[in-house]
Scaffold this active site. Structure first.
Site, PDB file in Angstrom:
ATOM      1  N   ASP A   1       1.014  -1.038   0.041  1.00  0.00           N
ATOM      2  CA  ASP A   1       0.003  -0.111   0.113  1.00  0.00           C
ATOM      3  C   ASP A   1       1.059   1.248   0.202  1.00  0.00           C
ATOM      4  OD1 ASP A   1      -2.224   1.525   0.154  1.00  0.00           O
ATOM      5  OD2 ASP A   1      -2.103   1.573   2.378  1.00  0.00           O
TER       6      ASP A   1
ATOM      7  N   ASP B   1      -0.114   4.811   1.244  1.00  0.00           N
ATOM      8  CA  ASP B   1      -0.163   5.662   2.600  1.00  0.00           C
ATOM      9  C   ASP B   1      -0.116   4.872   3.759  1.00  0.00           C
ATOM     10  OD1 ASP B   1      -1.205   8.032   0.979  1.00  0.00           O
ATOM     11  OD2 ASP B   1      -2.857   6.950   0.546  1.00  0.00           O
TER      12      ASP B   1
ATOM     13  N   ARG C   1     -18.060  12.994   8.225  1.00  0.00           N
ATOM     14  CA  ARG C   1     -17.780  12.242   7.212  1.00  0.00           C
ATOM     15  C   ARG C   1     -17.652  13.049   5.740  1.00  0.00           C
ATOM     16  NH1 ARG C   1     -21.386   7.032   6.305  1.00  0.00           N
ATOM     17  NH2 ARG C   1     -22.759   8.494   5.925  1.00  0.00           N
TER      18      ARG C   1
ATOM     19  N   THR D   1      -2.537   0.593  -4.359  1.00  0.00           N
ATOM     20  CA  THR D   1      -3.001   1.921  -3.586  1.00  0.00           C
ATOM     21  C   THR D   1      -4.447   2.322  -3.764  1.00  0.00           C
ATOM     22  OG1 THR D   1      -2.210   3.952  -2.891  1.00  0.00           O
ATOM     23  CG2 THR D   1      -1.688   3.645  -4.958  1.00  0.00           C
ATOM     24  N   ASN D   2      -5.052   3.052  -2.973  1.00  0.00           N
ATOM     25  CA  ASN D   2      -6.336   3.529  -3.440  1.00  0.00           C
ATOM     26  C   ASN D   2      -6.242   5.020  -3.962  1.00  0.00           C
ATOM     27  OD1 ASN D   2      -7.790   1.132  -2.605  1.00  0.00           O
ATOM     28  ND2 ASN D   2      -8.657   1.888  -0.682  1.00  0.00           N
ATOM     29  N   SER D   3      -5.168   5.483  -3.688  1.00  0.00           N
ATOM     30  CA  SER D   3      -5.073   6.889  -4.147  1.00  0.00           C
ATOM     31  C   SER D   3      -4.987   6.940  -5.634  1.00  0.00           C
ATOM     32  CB  SER D   3      -3.608   7.462  -3.178  1.00  0.00           C
ATOM     33  OG  SER D   3      -3.664   7.562  -2.154  1.00  0.00           O
TER      34      SER D   3
ATOM     35  N   LYS E   1      -9.915  -0.719  -2.694  1.00  0.00           N
ATOM     36  CA  LYS E   1      -9.831  -1.699  -1.396  1.00  0.00           C
ATOM     37  C   LYS E   1     -10.636  -1.302  -0.379  1.00  0.00           C
ATOM     38  CE  LYS E   1      -5.663  -0.731  -0.695  1.00  0.00           C
ATOM     39  NZ  LYS E   1      -4.048  -0.722  -0.423  1.00  0.00           N
TER      40      LYS E   1
ATOM     41  N   ASP F   1      -1.335  -0.710   6.268  1.00  0.00           N
ATOM     42  CA  ASP F   1      -1.510  -0.237   7.537  1.00  0.00           C
ATOM     43  C   ASP F   1      -3.207  -0.327   7.795  1.00  0.00           C
ATOM     44  OD1 ASP F   1      -2.146   2.032   5.431  1.00  0.00           O
ATOM     45  OD2 ASP F   1      -3.021   2.882   7.219  1.00  0.00           O
TER      46      ASP F   1
ATOM     47  N   GLN G   1      -8.103  -8.566  15.580  1.00  0.00           N
ATOM     48  CA  GLN G   1      -8.257  -8.567  14.116  1.00  0.00           C
ATOM     49  C   GLN G   1      -6.494  -8.726  13.700  1.00  0.00           C
ATOM     50  OE1 GLN G   1     -11.059  -9.160  12.797  1.00  0.00           O
ATOM     51  NE2 GLN G   1     -11.787  -6.739  12.041  1.00  0.00           N
TER      52      GLN G   1
ATOM     53  N   ARG H   1      -5.613 -12.171  14.183  1.00  0.00           N
ATOM     54  CA  ARG H   1      -6.329 -13.369  13.362  1.00  0.00           C
ATOM     55  C   ARG H   1      -5.794 -13.263  11.829  1.00  0.00           C
ATOM     56  NH1 ARG H   1     -12.456 -12.666  13.854  1.00  0.00           N
ATOM     57  NH2 ARG H   1     -12.516 -14.391  12.394  1.00  0.00           N
TER      58      ARG H   1
END
Length: 502
Positions: free
Chosen positions: A55, A57, A213, A261-263, A293, A353, A453, A456
């Protein structure tokens, strides 16, 4: 369990270590420093990993904290004022010791919660006011957040999870708005929020979160924060001097390297030029931006090729059978990606992250090996190692309580006294981590839902991707044994007997 073998100098060539990597004495020394270690939840052989994915960021790009969070909150308050919130919010000073990730916002009661893995409330705040244990009991009589199971099953109508580092300013801003509503003489409390008698208008906790938001989507999209980072990346993003060495280390050992990456491309291009150089794409075999993602790991989005001159995605869908080095792709899904690159789940180690977007879905849906980047681990380890006397006191009190409760006729007054002492020690430990929410990972002996989380779904975790440089790419990590209570307690009793000479 991490192997503590000291690497002999003549093994460096056999294990494929680059000449740019620190020598063996340095590696051995680094392994003794907990902040430079990798921690293992599941045994992992690096020799079997052929694809290293990242990723961007907070993984490859290390943001300047708390400056980044403070600037984000500043822009958010400015936008909220434009929506009609009071102007004095612009003067709010960011509290960098307030929010931690892994919290959950209860939209029905307006509280931020740190829960354990079963949904029991460990810590709670309303606004920036921390609840006492009695106040937690008043709001959650059984200490159980009944909506937790619904959120686990995908219903987020009443609970909102905050599990990324980008979320900490959102937690702060939302809490400040609730502080304002709690103190404002204009509003009285209603069942779901606050009511203005003069205007006959209600502001619910859901409304507050919806407004927060909305403004964060504005400032993170192509808003002022986005533009400011693009114009002055040096103010927001640290340059990692080990990053080129790290990526070259992978390439020299014939590993495939990709970024997912989502950017968007224009933002990614600016950030990567800052932390690497103008030819940053040469470090990667494949680059995918706007991956969306966690949807990428399931149905995904249309796969398109980016026009690197304009930064826009081509209109048509990408139909070539392979992905070409030097090109930039947008969207797609995991199945397409693996088919076009030849990668398979167990061959991939993905660094990210975001506990859900990067780790849970890639592991749960596609079987990727996962590396969770936890920058907070440095502070957590500092407290863990420096406050050993407090932890020892807590351990001894819990052990003494267990012994007393095992007696046939326990003295309840003594048990209550010791339990009160234990709770005071837990509060002292919490305050060392964070004055509001304590450790990201636990409260006393109980793990947080975030820690659960991580346990796991993250095969390994560490404070930085740099820490992989302290290991050979043929290293075998062994996970510590997972003991059930009957195994752990029997082993402890046996040890006590040995120490007592019985």
């Amino acid at each position: 369990m991490e192997e503590d073998q000291v690497m002999k100098p003549h093994l460096s060539k056999v294990w494929g270590l680059s000449s740019d990597i620190p020598d063996c004495e340095e590696l051995s020394s680094n392994r003794r420093d907990p902040t430079l270690r990798l921690f293992v939840n599941r045994s992992l052989s690096l020799e079997t990993i052929q694809y290293y994915g990242f990723d961007m960021d907070y993984t490859i790009a290390e943001y300047c904290t708390p400056y980044m969070e403070a600037e984000t909150a500043k822009y958010a308050f400015e936008k909220l004022v434009e929506l009609g919130y009071p102007k004095e919010l612009k003067d709010t000073k960011y509290l960098d010791d307030f929010a931690v990730r892994g919290l959950i916002f209860d939209k029905k009661l307006g509280t931020f919660l740190k829960l354990d893995l079963h949904g029991l409330v460990l810590t709670a705040c309303k606004g920036t006011r921390k609840f006492t244990r009695n106040e937690i009991r008043e709001e959650y009589p059984t200490k159980f957040c009944k909506l937790f199971e619904k959120m686990e099953n995908g219903d987020s109508r009443y609970l909102q999870n905050f599990d990324t580092l980008f979320d900490t300013p959102k937690i702060f801003v939302t809490s400040i708005l609730i502080d304002w509503l709690e103190k404002s003489p204009q509003y009285s409390k209603s069942a779901d929020g606050y009511f203005d008698q003069a205007t006959n208008l209600e502001i619910t906790y859901c409304t507050v979160w919806s407004d927060v938001r909305h403004v964060f989507e504005m400032i993170h999209g192509r808003g002022p924060l986005h533009k400011n980072i693009m114009s002055h990346p040096e103010q927001f993003i640290n340059k990692n001097p080990l990053l080129p060495k790290f990526l070259n280390y992978l390439k020299e050992n014939d590993k495939k390297v990709f970024m997912l990456t989502n950017s968007p491309f224009t933002f990614t291009n600016t950030v990567m030029k800052h932390i690497l150089d103008d030819k940053w794409q040469e470090y990667f075999d494949t680059v995918v931006v706007k991956a969306c993602k966690p949807a990428f790991f399931q149905q995904g989005t249309p796969l398109r090729l980016i026009n690197q001159q304009t930064g826009a995605a081509n209109i048509g869908l990408y139909r070539n059978p392979t992905m070409v080095k030097g090109e930039i792709y947008s969207g797609g899904n995991c199945d397409q990606f693996c088919q076009m690159t030849g990668a398979e789940g167990p061959d991939i180690l993905y660094f990210g992250d975001h506990i859900y977007g990067d780790v849970v879905r890639s592991k749960k849906t596609n079987g990727w090996k996962t590396f969770l980047v936890v920058p907070e681990l440095k502070h957590e380890l500092d407290v863990w190692t420096s406050e050993h006397e407090l932890f020892e006191e807590h351990h001894n009190l819990e052990k003494r309580l267990g012994e007393l409760q095992a007696q046939s006729c326990p003295d309840n007054s003594v048990i209550r006294k010791l339990d009160k002492e234990r709770k005071l020690v837990v509060d002292q430990i919490d305050a060392k981590y964070n004055p509001y929410f304590g450790s990201v990972f636990r409260k006393g002996g109980r793990l947080s839902s975030f820690a659960n989380q991580m346990d796991r779904y993250a095969d390994v975790y560490s404070s930085s991707i740099n820490n992989l440089l302290n290991y050979s790419l043929k290293h075998q990590f062994w996970s510590p044994p997972k003991l059930l209570p009957h195994e752990a307690t029997v082993a402890q009793d046996h040890q006590d007997n040995i120490l007592d000479g019985q």
